[in-house]
Enzyme design. Sequence first.
Site, PDB file in Angstrom:
ATOM      1  N   ALA A 121      -4.656   2.590  -1.071  1.00 29.76           N
ATOM      2  CA  ALA A 121      -4.456   1.816  -2.294  1.00 29.76           C
ATOM      3  C   ALA A 121      -4.994   0.400  -2.146  1.00 29.76           C
ATOM      4  CB  ALA A 121      -2.970   1.778  -2.652  1.00 29.76           C
ATOM      5  N   ASP A 122      -4.685  -0.247  -1.042  1.00 28.07           N
ATOM      6  CA  ASP A 122      -5.178  -1.609  -0.806  1.00 28.07           C
ATOM      7  C   ASP A 122      -6.701  -1.660  -0.821  1.00 28.07           C
ATOM      8  OD1 ASP A 122      -2.983  -3.281  -0.628  1.00 28.07           O
ATOM      9  OD2 ASP A 122      -2.680  -2.944   1.504  1.00 28.07           O
ATOM     10  N   SER A 123      -7.309  -0.811  -0.008  1.00 35.40           N
ATOM     11  CA  SER A 123      -8.760  -0.874   0.144  1.00 35.40           C
ATOM     12  C   SER A 123      -9.477  -0.517  -1.146  1.00 35.40           C
ATOM     13  CB  SER A 123      -9.213   0.043   1.279  1.00 35.40           C
ATOM     14  OG  SER A 123      -8.678  -0.387   2.513  1.00 35.40           O
TER      15      SER A 123
ATOM     16  N   ASP B 133       0.813  -1.208   0.000  1.00 36.55           N
ATOM     17  CA  ASP B 133       0.000   0.000   0.000  1.00 36.55           C
ATOM     18  C   ASP B 133       0.849   1.262   0.000  1.00 36.55           C
ATOM     19  OD1 ASP B 133      -2.831   1.287   0.672  1.00 36.55           O
ATOM     20  OD2 ASP B 133      -1.377   2.174   2.032  1.00 36.55           O
TER      21      ASP B 133
END
Length: 392
Positions: A165-167, A137
Amino acid sequence: MSGALDHLRVLDLTRVRAGPTCCRVLADFGADVIKIDAPEGLDPNAGVIGHRHGYDMLNLHRNKRSLTLNLKAPEGRALFLEMARNADIVVENFRPDVKTRLGLDYEALSAVNPRIILASISGFGQDGPYSDRAGFDQIAQGMGGLMAVTGRPGEGPMRAGAAVADSSAGIYAATGILIALAEREKSGRGQWLHTSLLQAQIAMMDFQAARYLVDGEVPGQAGNDHPFATPMGVVATSDGHLNLGVGGDGQWRALCRAIDQPDWGSHPDYATGPERFAHRAEIWGLLRPIFAGRTSADWMTILNEHDVPAGPIYRMDEVFADPQVRHLGIAQSVPHPVRGDTRLVGQPVTLTRTPAEMRRAAPDVGQETDEILKEHGLDEARIADLRARAII
């Protein structure tokens, strides 16, 4: 119980955050999500985001079932492909080449089930010069432009406090899956969809990215101030801080009335948005001593009475104590055999007939292995043999 997606079966090959976030959306709306875990000792990164009974794992993997399966063994791969015959969706977030080496790429999956949808999430994309890099992330936040606009001017780059970014990659992947499912209703065929942390982070930059692409302007750090609206940012009170959200000229005049300075509303240096932006430092210099004279609660009452957009700045305990948050019910409980009644973060969208629901706690590794394999026609003797040979 939510019936929105209860006709779907998902094989979840994901780990860490982006992939599990995608599968959580499907699980919360009723899909049968089978999390494929490696048998104990086979995955050196199994605990990368904490213990199975830790808050992160419990929040990411609720409403799923767990099956252990050694995908590196030929029999494990064959068993997975057999399960794929009756599945609707496979989600994975390996490095791009891993699924091919395992023989679980879209070509292999569609050969046994032409209706299957494969969703792939990677760090940088399925091909290209960075495709073989590990993605995290914070790396995507830096490469996607977020860290360069976050923080106070001149103090260097700053990561956001959430895994943006991950979510967002997980949510974009879930969106892609739902689009592919809708298209399958017409064509009868599945397809491969993919996104990446880098793509998702750039997309989340939205107006800042468009500012560069359209006008050629490179946005910089603005701290707590809005990039171009003033006064929109953080102001200190006598006992804390508030967010002011004054954008339009009418809101500016309302603020001036709220602070007993109505003449400022028509002052030629402040009357319009461009003028206020040009005199940003001066305006904040006028506002700060005024706001420092009252508590945050007092100011919230005054500002709401004058219809001035504003809000408190909460710690996480204060977030979930807020009456509006409590009314929205985003903290939802599920019983866990070890942790007891556990509150988790619910889905932020409400469907009136088929809402998301916390049906079951995150499973322990392999908790439903026997159950799932029996559903696929394996008897107890075969299951015992697979376990003895560390296939499951």
